[in-house]
Design a protein around this motif. Structure first.
Motif, PDB file in Angstrom:
ATOM      1  N   SER A 286       0.851  -1.194   0.000  1.00  0.00           N
ATOM      2  CA  SER A 286       0.000   0.000   0.000  1.00  0.00           C
ATOM      3  C   SER A 286       0.883   1.239   0.000  1.00  0.00           C
ATOM      4  CB  SER A 286      -0.921   0.002   1.226  1.00  0.00           C
ATOM      5  OG  SER A 286      -0.160  -0.007   2.418  1.00  0.00           O
ATOM      6  N   GLN A 287       0.271   2.352  -0.351  1.00  0.00           N
ATOM      7  CA  GLN A 287       1.009   3.606  -0.415  1.00  0.00           C
ATOM      8  C   GLN A 287       0.383   4.620   0.532  1.00  0.00           C
ATOM      9  OE1 GLN A 287       1.187   5.408  -4.318  1.00  0.00           O
ATOM     10  NE2 GLN A 287       3.189   6.313  -3.941  1.00  0.00           N
ATOM     11  N   PHE A 293       4.430   0.600   1.732  1.00  0.00           N
ATOM     12  CA  PHE A 293       4.488  -0.292   2.884  1.00  0.00           C
ATOM     13  C   PHE A 293       4.035  -1.678   2.431  1.00  0.00           C
ATOM     14  CE2 PHE A 293       4.047   3.939   4.479  1.00  0.00           C
ATOM     15  CZ  PHE A 293       4.742   3.982   5.673  1.00  0.00           C
ATOM     16  N   TYR A 294       4.600  -2.709   3.066  1.00  0.00           N
ATOM     17  CA  TYR A 294       4.104  -4.062   2.822  1.00  0.00           C
ATOM     18  C   TYR A 294       3.549  -4.619   4.124  1.00  0.00           C
ATOM     19  CZ  TYR A 294       8.422  -5.979   4.916  1.00  0.00           C
ATOM     20  OH  TYR A 294       9.453  -6.293   5.772  1.00  0.00           O
ATOM     21  N   LYS A 299       0.888  -6.047  10.374  1.00  0.00           N
ATOM     22  CA  LYS A 299       1.524  -4.735  10.527  1.00  0.00           C
ATOM     23  C   LYS A 299       1.921  -4.176   9.164  1.00  0.00           C
ATOM     24  CE  LYS A 299       3.482  -5.880  15.067  1.00  0.00           C
ATOM     25  NZ  LYS A 299       4.728  -6.006  15.861  1.00  0.00           N
ATOM     26  N   GLN A 300       1.947  -2.849   9.081  1.00  0.00           N
ATOM     27  CA  GLN A 300       2.405  -2.163   7.881  1.00  0.00           C
ATOM     28  C   GLN A 300       3.885  -1.826   8.057  1.00  0.00           C
ATOM     29  OE1 GLN A 300       0.509  -1.608   5.020  1.00  0.00           O
ATOM     30  NE2 GLN A 300      -0.899  -2.978   6.101  1.00  0.00           N
ATOM     31  N   TYR A 326      12.559  -2.351  -5.362  1.00  0.00           N
ATOM     32  CA  TYR A 326      11.921  -2.638  -4.070  1.00  0.00           C
ATOM     33  C   TYR A 326      12.250  -4.063  -3.665  1.00  0.00           C
ATOM     34  CZ  TYR A 326       9.126   1.124  -6.151  1.00  0.00           C
ATOM     35  OH  TYR A 326       8.721   2.270  -6.783  1.00  0.00           O
ATOM     36  N   ARG A 327      12.244  -4.293  -2.352  1.00  0.00           N
ATOM     37  CA  ARG A 327      12.430  -5.648  -1.858  1.00  0.00           C
ATOM     38  C   ARG A 327      11.837  -5.775  -0.466  1.00  0.00           C
ATOM     39  NH1 ARG A 327      16.940  -8.334  -2.139  1.00  0.00           N
ATOM     40  NH2 ARG A 327      17.707  -7.151  -3.924  1.00  0.00           N
TER      41      ARG A 327
END
Length: 739
Positions: A286-287, A293-294, A299-300, A326-327
């Motif tokens: 999500s942004q 955030f993943y 949890k974010q 990204y990772r």
């Protein structure tokens, strides 16, 4: 004094070339070269001897560069993620994929914590390559003018390539081409489309056979080493040192260990594996306020990002493109599936992988070899093994994550929960394997491990998790079990004959379906067949499914088989198995009699158009040719070439020769398949024979450019000169690096 002055003048002249090497380096390399001897036998094969293992590695890299520096450099351009700097924008996403998983900064760190013995080998790798460049100022690298000792640590495992190459480029492009400054518009990568593209590729892989004492005429174990790679991908060498190294076999350009080969006491053959050593994770991203955030365990978590700046060549100018990457802890983001981001987790232990690759060449028996395997540094290969004590063995894979039950790891799994995390690695003793099977033989042809020793002697599928061995059976595996089962005792000669068995199992059901359906059309009231078909059917009915240079039926069958497969492939439902055997059954069931007959008529018309007649023997169209020695070879129907009887492994041909037409050609020219092939007998003295595709050297002006081609094309082998006294009877040239 005069000799010393000459030495320094030579060194100064070499340094004055384009290479930036210091006088101190040159003197040190010259001193090390004095501890190395290279003997080229009458086939051009280098037998390299050093005082230490590092000295031998120094000589090996020097000799490799003599034979084909372009391929040495090319493999490291791939490993560095710098192909686009010489090949242009088309290679940009290949470089991006490589750099997502492996980067030079990390390789330098791993080098820093490497043990002393490995650092010695890594320095010898770099020094041998650099000394070659320094003493050959006319050689112009495309990009790499100096090799560094950390470079071999850029591989995800001990061989060129590894698992990185299985990450689909189209999916990667579709994700990262969305960023500002990119221009690539990727097609939507659906699972069925990716499967279709994979099915269209010429199969690669390898064959490995081990014969135990009970099936050996001499009572000594035998080993077949038969990698199927792109032609000239590996060269043949012997590497020895006063410190106990003595290995013979195939080495990949730029690597410093025998990848597939043997020593005085044992031999090892690697076949490509489908053992599931890597996993894909679906990440919920999500942004918020411009940041990503993943989700993990409710949890974010901030999504780590990086910027990769890649250089590429365009219109003769160096351009630069930056990617935000990204990772998650699972690995780099490599695409999307629906709204989920996709990450890949794979083996990431380059040091252990390189240690294992080198140390196994010095193992002397089953126990020693298995001990080295406990480094768990081999993620993409199976191993066929034999030793002088009479043990034969097989391991399916090596690096094998232990997964929680209840998930299908053949598909992407939920990355937001710890329930899908790896739980360490399986021990080597837990892998699918066999040791000294009752039937006395082992085979693997990139097929299921549950038939490696035939019925009653193979591992039991029910005893292992499904992710350990999802490999399907294939036609080579079926043929291998057939030829190894039917003979009571093998010699080197009969093992070679088994490796070249001409039967094409893939046509045993497919071709009779054509003949049957054509007969159905004829039996209909007023039934007829398309032009040419009725005349061709008697040949096809009489064919024994064996390849031969003189076989017209083989030509018809292969051209028709390829055509009918192309017709049927788009009809395979998404997600349905596409291995060769199941696909053959699908083709038979999902093409009509009319379609099969028309495909044969079109095949006949194609042959008439291209060759003036349809009665074309297979050897007239299936050819071996080597003209330039360049990595991207060119082919020409007007230039000399040789007929080859064996064919694509897709049809069950144990000896593999993947070929197709090229721009401007009507004939087919091979480019992948049998490369280095050897048979070995482990008695009181090692006895071996071998052949490579074409020859040892890449230069057309070398006598070893195609001197082995007559043997290769006829399925014949040369003697291997393994012992010093035998090598000395067949010396073409003896020298030290730099001379």
């Amino acid at each position: 004094m005069q000799k010393l002055c000459t030495l320094f003048l030579m060194l100064a002249a070499a340094e004055a070339s384009a290479q930036a090497f210091t006088p101190v380096e040159m003197v040190n390399w010259k001193l090390q070269a004095q501890r190395v001897t290279i003997v080229r036998d009458t086939w051009g094969v280098p037998h390299i001897t050093g005082k230490t293992d590092a000295d031998a590695v120094f000589g090996l890299l020097y000799a490799q560069c003599e034979d084909d520096f372009a391929r040495v450099e090319d493999n490291y351009l791939t490993a560095l993620g710098r192909q686009a700097e010489v090949k242009g924008e088309a290679a940009l996403y290949d470089d991006l994929r490589q750099r997502l998983f492996l980067d030079s900064a990390r390789a330098v760190q791993i080098y820093g914590r490497s043990p002393r013995w490995m650092k010695d080998l890594l320095h010898a790798f770099a020094d041998g390559t650099n000394y070659y460049l320094a003493t050959h100022p006319t050689v112009r690298p495309r990009l790499l003018h100096r090799f560094q000792p950390w470079m071999p640590l850029l591989f995800s495992e001990g061989s060129i390539g590894g698992n990185v190459s299985v990450v689909p480029l189209e999916r990667l492009k579709a994700f990262y081409s969305q960023q500002k400054g990119t221009s690539y518009q990727a097609p939507k990568p659906t699972a069925d489309r990716l499967a279709f593209e994979k099915a269209e590729e010429e199969p690669t892989g390898s064959n490995g056979f081990a014969i135990g004492p009970s099936k050996s005429a001499s009572g000594h174990p035998l080993l077949l080493i038969n990698p199927h790679t792109s032609f000239y991908f590996r060269s043949e060498v012997q590497l020895t040192s006063a410190a106990g190294l003595n290995a013979y076999g195939a080495v990949t350009w730029g690597q410093f260990f025998i990848y597939q080969g043997f020593n005085e006491k044992c031999g090892w053959m690697h076949t490509s594996s489908q053992a599931d050593s890597m996993d894909e994770y679906l990440e919920t991203v999500s942004q918020q306020d411009g940041k990503y955030f993943y989700q993990y365990e409710g949890k974010q978590v901030p999504l780590p990002t990086d910027t990769l700046s890649l250089v590429y060549l365009k219109d003769g100018q160096r351009q630069r493109r930056r990617f935000t990457t990204y990772r998650t802890p699972h690995g780099p983001v490599v695409g999307k599936v629906g709204e989920k981001w996709l990450t890949v987790k794979m083996m990431d232990t380059p040091l252990e992988a390189l240690e294992q690759s080198y140390l196994r060449t010095k193992a002397h028996d089953y126990a020693g070899f298995q001990k080295v395997m406990r480094l768990n540094g081999n993620a993409s290969n199976n191993t066929v093994f034999a030793d002088a004590s009479g043990t034969i063995a097989y391991w399916h894979g090596n690096f094998m994550p232990r997964r929680p039950a209840g998930y299908d790891y053949a598909q992407p799994v939920d990355g937001s929960t710890k329930a899908t995390e790896w739980q360490g690695l399986h021990k080597v003793e837990e892998l699918v394997q066999v040791k000294n099977p009752a039937r006395g033989f082992i085979q693997n042809c990139n097929s299921t491990p549950f038939t490696v020793s035939g019925e009653g002697s193979s591992p039991d599928k029910k005893q292992y998790p499904s992710y350990m061995a999802p490999d399907a059976e294939n036609y080579r595996g079926i043929n291998a079990v057939r030829v190894l089962s039917r003979k009571k005792a093998f010699t080197l000669d009969t093992l070679i004959a088994a490796a070249d068995d001409p039967h094409l199992v893939g046509f045993e059901k497919l071709l009779p379906s054509l003949v049957r359906d054509c007969q159905l059309l004829l039996d209909e009231p007023g039934g007829t067949l398309p032009p040419g078909v009725e005349a061709a059917l008697p040949l096809l009915r009489a064919w024994n499914f064996n390849y031969s240079k003189t076989s017209v039926a083989q030509t018809l069958a292969i051209y028709w088989g390829e055509r009918i497969q192309r017709l049927a492939r788009p009809r395979v439902p998404a997600g349905q198995a596409t291995d060769y055997i199941s696909f053959t059954n699908f083709v038979i069931e999902h093409t009509t009699p009319e379609e099969k007959a028309v495909a044969l008529s079109e095949t006949i018309a194609e042959l008439k158009r291209d060759f003036g007649k349809w009665q074309v023997p297979w050897g007239e169209v299936n050819r071996y040719q080597r003209l330039t020695g360049q990595i991207d070879e060119t082919f020409d129907d007007q230039q000399p070439s040789r007929p080859v009887a064996f064919t694509s492994s897709a049809w069950g041909s144990l000896a593999a020769f993947g070929a197709h037409t090229w721009p401007g050609t009507k004939k087919r020219y091979g480019y992948v398949g049998n490369s280095f092939v050897a048979v070995v007998e482990f008695g009181p003295r090692v006895v071996a024979r071998s052949v490579v595709t074409g020859g040892q050297a890449s230069r057309p002006d070398s006598p070893h450019f195609t001197d082995q081609a007559p043997l290769y094309c006829e399925g014949q082998f040369k003697d291997v000169w393994f012992y010093p006294e035998d090598v000395q009877k067949h010396v073409e040239r003896q020298y030290r690096p730099g001379e």
